[in-house]
Design a protein around this motif. Structure first.
Motif, PDB file in Angstrom:
ATOM      1  N   SER A 218       0.819  -1.219   0.000  1.00 47.99           N
ATOM      2  CA  SER A 218       0.000   0.000   0.000  1.00 47.99           C
ATOM      3  C   SER A 218       0.850   1.265   0.000  1.00 47.99           C
ATOM      4  O   SER A 218       0.326   2.355   0.231  1.00 47.99           O
ATOM      5  CB  SER A 218      -0.923   0.012   1.231  1.00 47.99           C
ATOM      6  N   GLY A 219       2.161   1.120  -0.227  1.00 46.51           N
ATOM      7  CA  GLY A 219       3.050   2.276  -0.286  1.00 46.51           C
ATOM      8  C   GLY A 219       3.547   2.748   1.059  1.00 46.51           C
ATOM      9  O   GLY A 219       4.108   3.844   1.177  1.00 46.51           O
ATOM     10  N   GLN A 220       3.377   1.940   2.095  1.00 46.45           N
ATOM     11  CA  GLN A 220       3.764   2.346   3.441  1.00 46.45           C
ATOM     12  C   GLN A 220       5.146   1.826   3.825  1.00 46.45           C
ATOM     13  O   GLN A 220       5.536   0.722   3.448  1.00 46.45           O
ATOM     14  CB  GLN A 220       2.756   1.800   4.456  1.00 46.45           C
ATOM     15  N   LEU A 221       5.864   2.628   4.591  1.00 45.43           N
ATOM     16  CA  LEU A 221       7.020   2.186   5.356  1.00 45.43           C
ATOM     17  C   LEU A 221       6.669   2.385   6.823  1.00 45.43           C
ATOM     18  O   LEU A 221       6.289   3.491   7.229  1.00 45.43           O
ATOM     19  CB  LEU A 221       8.279   2.990   5.020  1.00 45.43           C
ATOM     20  N   MET A 222       6.778   1.318   7.617  1.00 49.08           N
ATOM     21  CA  MET A 222       6.417   1.357   9.026  1.00 49.08           C
ATOM     22  C   MET A 222       7.587   0.889   9.874  1.00 49.08           C
ATOM     23  O   MET A 222       8.449   0.140   9.411  1.00 49.08           O
ATOM     24  CB  MET A 222       5.210   0.446   9.284  1.00 49.08           C
ATOM     25  N   ALA A 223       7.611   1.317  11.133  1.00 53.91           N
ATOM     26  CA  ALA A 223       8.623   0.881  12.090  1.00 53.91           C
ATOM     27  C   ALA A 223       8.001  -0.091  13.072  1.00 53.91           C
ATOM     28  O   ALA A 223       6.938   0.179  13.638  1.00 53.91           O
ATOM     29  CB  ALA A 223       9.206   2.083  12.836  1.00 53.91           C
ATOM     30  N   ALA A 224       8.660  -1.225  13.269  1.00 55.27           N
ATOM     31  CA  ALA A 224       8.287  -2.188  14.300  1.00 55.27           C
ATOM     32  C   ALA A 224       9.404  -2.200  15.332  1.00 55.27           C
ATOM     33  O   ALA A 224      10.561  -2.418  14.987  1.00 55.27           O
ATOM     34  CB  ALA A 224       8.093  -3.581  13.691  1.00 55.27           C
ATOM     35  N   ARG A 225       9.044  -1.938  16.583  1.00 57.82           N
ATOM     36  CA  ARG A 225      10.054  -1.849  17.642  1.00 57.82           C
ATOM     37  C   ARG A 225       9.691  -2.798  18.774  1.00 57.82           C
ATOM     38  O   ARG A 225       8.530  -2.889  19.180  1.00 57.82           O
ATOM     39  CB  ARG A 225      10.142  -0.412  18.177  1.00 57.82           C
ATOM     40  N   ALA A 226      10.699  -3.507  19.261  1.00 58.79           N
ATOM     41  CA  ALA A 226      10.496  -4.431  20.377  1.00 58.79           C
ATOM     42  C   ALA A 226       9.909  -3.680  21.559  1.00 58.79           C
ATOM     43  O   ALA A 226      10.372  -2.589  21.916  1.00 58.79           O
ATOM     44  CB  ALA A 226      11.816  -5.087  20.764  1.00 58.79           C
ATOM     45  N   GLY A 227       8.869  -4.243  22.162  1.00 62.16           N
ATOM     46  CA  GLY A 227       8.254  -3.640  23.334  1.00 62.16           C
ATOM     47  C   GLY A 227       7.154  -2.653  23.025  1.00 62.16           C
ATOM     48  O   GLY A 227       6.488  -2.166  23.945  1.00 62.16           O
ATOM     49  N   GLU A 228       6.943  -2.324  21.743  1.00 63.20           N
ATOM     50  CA  GLU A 228       5.886  -1.382  21.375  1.00 63.20           C
ATOM     51  C   GLU A 228       4.735  -2.138  20.727  1.00 63.20           C
ATOM     52  O   GLU A 228       4.935  -2.900  19.772  1.00 63.20           O
ATOM     53  CB  GLU A 228       6.411  -0.302  20.435  1.00 63.20           C
ATOM     54  N   ASP A 229       3.536  -1.909  21.207  1.00 60.25           N
ATOM     55  CA  ASP A 229       2.370  -2.641  20.726  1.00 60.25           C
ATOM     56  C   ASP A 229       1.898  -2.188  19.354  1.00 60.25           C
ATOM     57  O   ASP A 229       1.207  -2.926  18.664  1.00 60.25           O
ATOM     58  CB  ASP A 229       1.216  -2.509  21.716  1.00 60.25           C
ATOM     59  N   GLN A 230       2.242  -0.958  18.974  1.00 63.70           N
ATOM     60  CA  GLN A 230       1.759  -0.428  17.713  1.00 63.70           C
ATOM     61  C   GLN A 230       2.922  -0.167  16.762  1.00 63.70           C
ATOM     62  O   GLN A 230       4.026   0.182  17.189  1.00 63.70           O
ATOM     63  CB  GLN A 230       0.987   0.869  17.932  1.00 63.70           C
ATOM     64  N   LEU A 231       2.658  -0.333  15.476  1.00 63.13           N
ATOM     65  CA  LEU A 231       3.609   0.072  14.447  1.00 63.13           C
ATOM     66  C   LEU A 231       3.605   1.590  14.332  1.00 63.13           C
ATOM     67  O   LEU A 231       2.582   2.229  14.569  1.00 63.13           O
ATOM     68  CB  LEU A 231       3.227  -0.547  13.103  1.00 63.13           C
ATOM     69  N   SER A 232       4.748   2.156  13.939  1.00 66.83           N
ATOM     70  CA  SER A 232       4.856   3.610  13.768  1.00 66.83           C
ATOM     71  C   SER A 232       5.070   3.939  12.299  1.00 66.83           C
ATOM     72  O   SER A 232       5.945   3.354  11.653  1.00 66.83           O
ATOM     73  CB  SER A 232       6.032   4.160  14.586  1.00 66.83           C
ATOM     74  N   PRO A 233       4.290   4.864  11.743  1.00 60.94           N
ATOM     75  CA  PRO A 233       4.461   5.222  10.339  1.00 60.94           C
ATOM     76  C   PRO A 233       5.743   6.009  10.102  1.00 60.94           C
ATOM     77  O   PRO A 233       6.101   6.888  10.880  1.00 60.94           O
ATOM     78  CB  PRO A 233       3.223   6.075  10.045  1.00 60.94           C
ATOM     79  N   LEU A 234       6.421   5.684   9.010  1.00 61.19           N
ATOM     80  CA  LEU A 234       7.668   6.364   8.646  1.00 61.19           C
ATOM     81  C   LEU A 234       7.525   7.155   7.359  1.00 61.19           C
ATOM     82  O   LEU A 234       8.022   8.267   7.244  1.00 61.19           O
ATOM     83  CB  LEU A 234       8.801   5.335   8.487  1.00 61.19           C
ATOM     84  N   ALA A 235       6.898   6.573   6.355  1.00 67.25           N
ATOM     85  CA  ALA A 235       6.738   7.246   5.061  1.00 67.25           C
ATOM     86  C   ALA A 235       5.562   6.622   4.326  1.00 67.25           C
ATOM     87  O   ALA A 235       5.173   5.485   4.605  1.00 67.25           O
ATOM     88  CB  ALA A 235       8.011   7.126   4.229  1.00 67.25           C
ATOM     89  N   TYR A 236       5.021   7.380   3.375  1.00 70.19           N
ATOM     90  CA  TYR A 236       3.858   6.902   2.627  1.00 70.19           C
ATOM     91  C   TYR A 236       3.903   7.485   1.223  1.00 70.19           C
ATOM     92  O   TYR A 236       4.030   8.698   1.041  1.00 70.19           O
ATOM     93  CB  TYR A 236       2.579   7.332   3.338  1.00 70.19           C
ATOM     94  N   LEU A 237       3.812   6.611   0.221  1.00 70.22           N
ATOM     95  CA  LEU A 237       3.766   7.023  -1.171  1.00 70.22           C
ATOM     96  C   LEU A 237       2.499   6.444  -1.798  1.00 70.22           C
ATOM     97  O   LEU A 237       2.457   5.267  -2.158  1.00 70.22           O
ATOM     98  CB  LEU A 237       5.007   6.534  -1.927  1.00 70.22           C
ATOM     99  N   PRO A 238       1.448   7.229  -1.904  1.00 72.41           N
ATOM    100  CA  PRO A 238       0.176   6.721  -2.450  1.00 72.41           C
ATOM    101  C   PRO A 238       0.358   6.145  -3.853  1.00 72.41           C
ATOM    102  O   PRO A 238       1.063   6.718  -4.685  1.00 72.41           O
ATOM    103  CB  PRO A 238      -0.721   7.965  -2.475  1.00 72.41           C
ATOM    104  N   GLY A 239      -0.261   5.018  -4.087  1.00 71.03           N
ATOM    105  CA  GLY A 239      -0.208   4.383  -5.409  1.00 71.03           C
ATOM    106  C   GLY A 239       0.983   3.478  -5.610  1.00 71.03           C
ATOM    107  O   GLY A 239       1.025   2.711  -6.572  1.00 71.03           O
ATOM    108  N   LEU A 240       1.964   3.560  -4.727  1.00 72.31           N
ATOM    109  CA  LEU A 240       3.159   2.730  -4.860  1.00 72.31           C
ATOM    110  C   LEU A 240       2.910   1.353  -4.263  1.00 72.31           C
ATOM    111  O   LEU A 240       2.235   1.222  -3.239  1.00 72.31           O
ATOM    112  CB  LEU A 240       4.340   3.382  -4.137  1.00 72.31           C
ATOM    113  N   ARG A 241       3.464   0.327  -4.889  1.00 73.15           N
ATOM    114  CA  ARG A 241       3.431  -1.030  -4.354  1.00 73.15           C
ATOM    115  C   ARG A 241       4.864  -1.490  -4.112  1.00 73.15           C
ATOM    116  O   ARG A 241       5.577  -1.824  -5.060  1.00 73.15           O
ATOM    117  CB  ARG A 241       2.738  -1.990  -5.325  1.00 73.15           C
ATOM    118  N   TRP A 242       5.288  -1.418  -2.849  1.00 73.29           N
ATOM    119  CA  TRP A 242       6.622  -1.923  -2.519  1.00 73.29           C
ATOM    120  C   TRP A 242       6.686  -3.412  -2.835  1.00 73.29           C
ATOM    121  O   TRP A 242       5.734  -4.149  -2.598  1.00 73.29           O
ATOM    122  CB  TRP A 242       6.928  -1.723  -1.032  1.00 73.29           C
ATOM    123  N   ASP A 243       7.834  -3.863  -3.330  1.00 77.12           N
ATOM    124  CA  ASP A 243       7.998  -5.281  -3.606  1.00 77.12           C
ATOM    125  C   ASP A 243       8.444  -6.002  -2.338  1.00 77.12           C
ATOM    126  O   ASP A 243       8.429  -5.431  -1.245  1.00 77.12           O
ATOM    127  CB  ASP A 243       8.964  -5.503  -4.778  1.00 77.12           C
TER     128      ASP A 243
END
Length: 373
Positions: free
Chosen positions: A333-358
């Motif tokens: 969905s064009g998202q880059l997210m951060a996953a950190r040990a001990g954190e229950d939620q992912l954190s958004p880093l960047a978003y490019l609408p229309g992009l499909r990361w491989d």
């Protein structure tokens, strides 16, 4: 102000297990730049490096890309075509220009992965020797001589996929999928009753297999792996039998030992038995992505138990960002997210609408990050 939309599953999933999506780029998100293949909004394959909230560079690909790696000494990014692609693209990180396009030798194609030797001299790639009825090999290329092909090494099996340099710099480890395919029949498995997946260790100086450890299940095709500085290999599989299998998909191995399964926790509720990226950190943990189940899991390697899980729609690429003590995860969905040990939620880093990361991400190390635009 950034806006996030939290999509909960029909079963009333808790917040920590919801499907994150967001519709604008976060402000001042910190992460190290990454390389990846992608499809743009028009559906065309592209290759590039993402830095902050923008592309540092992009260029078109002749075919869909898969994984990438960074040559630390030459300040180059290498992008590998997806099976059965026949090209590797070598890009100057400083200019974003194509330096070389490596063509597979006649009668071969790439499997989408590669790594560079510790001294930076050689590139190793997983390949299919199509002309030899699909025998798996490792290509050896000279990085300092226009990436000239030097030789092909036997890898001990059919369908080698991801590979990694071991910490001693003298060996590589290869996830051998065991699945025979030939371009003439597309992605059809030609040996469904005779898969021989496993882990293969090669001595680079001697160019030979020194150990082959069969997969714990003949139907578990071993595909993606990572190695930490202690020599712990974690490999993820893609089950070829009837799913869901309720069988372990992720294993830990040390050369000379046995494969040990990482706990399959019911919290993950797997349905498709498909591991995409595997990424280890500097704290003896490993993150695995399950794009067909829209989930991520973080395990302790010594304890072999699940520490955290998150849900992210069609997540696939994952890499550890040591500078920011986080895993970077990409989605279609064009998202880059951060996953950190001990954190229950992912954190958004960047978003490019229309992009499909491989399927994969590779990190650009700090000493090269300043060369990017």
């Amino acid at each position: 102000m950034q806006r996030r939309t939290l999509i909960a599953g029909a079963l009333g999933l808790p917040v920590a297990a919801a499907l994150w999506q967001f519709t604008s780029a976060p402000a001042q998100a910190n992460y190290s730049p990454v390389c990846s293949a992608a499809n743009n909004a028009e559906g065309q394959p592209i290759l590039g490096a993402m830095h902050g909230d923008h592309w540092a560079f992009t260029l078109p690909g002749d075919e869909r890309g898969h994984d990438s790696c960074v040559h630390n000494e030459r300040a180059e990014a290498l992008f590998f075509a997806r099976r059965p692609g026949t090209h590797i693209y070598v890009v100057d990180l400083k200019t974003g220009k194509l330096r070389h396009k490596i063509n597979a030798a006649e009668g071969y194609h790439f499997y989408g992965h590669g790594c560079v030797s510790g001294d930076g001299r050689y590139l190793y790639t997983t390949e299919n020797h199509v002309a030899d009825n699909g025998r798996g090999v490792i290509g050896v290329y000279d990085c300092y001589d226009q990436y000239r092909l030097i030789s092909h090494m036997d890898c001990g099996g059919i369908g080698p996929h991801e590979l990694a340099l071991m910490p001693d710099g003298k060996h590589i480890v290869v996830a051998v999928g065991g699945i025979k395919t030939l371009p003439a029949s597309g992605r059809k498995t030609l040996n469904p009753g005779a898969l021989e997946p496993g882990l293969s260790y090669l001595n680079l100086a001697e160019q030979r297999v020194v150990a082959f450890i069969p997969s714990p299940d003949a139907q578990l095709s071993l595909r993606h792996l990572d190695v930490n500085t202690n020599g712990d290999v974690v490999v993820g599989g893609q089950y070829q039998g009837t799913t869901p299998s309720a069988k372990p998909l992720i294993y830990h191995h040390r050369l000379g030992g046995e494969m040990l399964a990482l706990d399959i926790n019911t919290e993950l509720a797997m349905r498709n038995d498909y591991v995409a990226s595997v990424a280890t950190d500097d704290q003896q943990n490993v993150l695995c992505s399950f794009p067909r189940d829209n989930q991520l899991g973080l395990w302790s390697i010594p304890q072999r138990r699940l520490l955290h899980s998150w849900r992210l729609r069609d997540c696939a690429g994952a890499v550890y960002d040591a500078a920011n003590k986080q895993f970077i995860v990409s989605s279609s969905s064009g998202q880059l997210m951060a996953a950190r040990a001990g954190e229950d939620q992912l954190s958004p880093l960047a978003y490019l609408p229309g992009l499909r990361w491989d399927n994969h991400l590779s990190l650009i190390p700090p000493h090269l990050a300043n060369t990017l635009g």
